[in-house]
Design a protein around this motif. Sequence first.
Motif: not given
Length: 480
Positions: A164-176, A208-210, A274-276, A313-315
């Motif tokens: 899973g993934c708890d991030k919310k990158c605006a373009y990405c479907i993976v968290p859904t 892992g996704q992150n 790894s998410h930066p 929304r990369r942070g």
Amino acid sequence: MAQAVYLQTYGCQMNERDSEEILGMLVAQGYAVVEREEEADVILLNTCSVRAHAEERAFGKMGLMQKLKRERPGLVLGILGCMAKAQREEVFRRLPQVDLVAGPAEIYDLPELLAGVAERRQQGRLGASARVLAIDRKVRPLDRRPATDYRAGGITAFVTIMEGCDKKCAYCIVPTTRGQEVSRPLEEILDEIQQLARAGYRQVTLLGQNVNSYGKRFPDGTGWVGPGRRRALLQLGDRPEAAVADAPRLVDFPALLRAVDAKTSIERVRFTTSHPFDAHGELFRAMAECRSVCEYLHLPVQSGSDRILRAMRRGYTAESYLEQIAHLRALVPHVALSTDIIVGFPGETEADFEATQALMDRVRYDSAFVFKYSPRPGTEAAGWIDDVPQTVKERRNQAILELQARISREQLETWVGREVEVLVEERNRRGQLMGKSRRNTTVVVDGPDPLIGELVLARVARVTDTTLICDVVDRAPLAG
Ligand code: SAM
Ligand code: SF4
């Protein structure tokens, strides 16, 4: 007679690993795995939704399989994974013959779901009323992970450490599609890696996704999510023993790397992604200090423009990203770096694009994956106008590929005359032995078959655009 299953995988390494787990479960149930669709009683596609292109390939393939089913009505067709979850309506509309649709959180239910298909058929149900749909879970129940396994190869293995993934990158479907983050308990991961090492595997890639969110939430609800997290983690510091013995539920990713290095005998460890946003000094120190952890980091920047990074929304900003790279390089001097870049994100101007090129020129990645932005229904960015024309996306895509090809070649040339540790993995179609350096570069060496599966020391004689051509110097790995 045993039922025969054919499974095709699309998308990322996590999907590849999921497919191994799926086959493991089915083989334990008595299924035989076949390599050709024509021989199968059950055809499963484990799908990807990250870009429209990946979905279209799966739709096309299943369309062909529907033809096969017209000739053999007994055939069972299943769509699994991200597309099942994200495109349920489209799957029903375009693939009316599909019998089973199951999301990424439901893969452990597959034996029961297939039994459900068989039962409905026995009851004489037809069409939509015979179809089994399972896509509702928010989290994959990792505590129901099957003990059985099915792995390709025997030299390198994937080990999923979280889902899973708890991030919310605006373009990405993976968290859904993949749902909320959940991590596998540390002890379970260490056991799996040690079993792989005992079975002769030389390298694991932790997936892992992150991965930097590892430990945030375990299946039993514990983890470092919530107040006290920083303090608890600082108390653990560099002590993997403490992570295991005193506070098994307060382990983060650097502590996991240290524990794998200290407590298992696996020789090489890689990890992705790894998410930066949360790759920090503690991770870089663990990379520097753990002998088994390879000097390679995939740290997707996506864009070099702060405006676009904010919209995504990369942070982080381009400057903070560059500071991270400088910190990493100070601790791990020869580290190899790779990235993902999205070109043509909504609102990306020529100046934004040039900022991405400038960042790539400064970082000098060893390799890069470039993607043309593809709106994904259900994501935040899908609500924005996809205003960069396809021709411009293509031009930018090509420009990034050319820029990276030049940098990659220049980076490789600096290795001529130097020695690298190579894990020899296979013989390629041209009969050459192929492997990977610790920095994840493809290496070709000359030698006999028994070198396959071995760690060797090799000197770089020359390079091509993507490969180090080496001579074997020593059949023992580098020390220190
Ligand atoms: N979790 C990883 C991360 O954040 O770096 C990446 C996972 S994603 C499956 C792999 C890559 O696909 C992303 O890094 C991004 O570059 C690309 N990607 C994701 N959504 C996309 C989209 N809608 N259009 C184009 N590329 C996309
Ligand atoms: Fe997608 Fe961002 Fe999660 Fe990566 S971190 S899977 S890009 S939402």
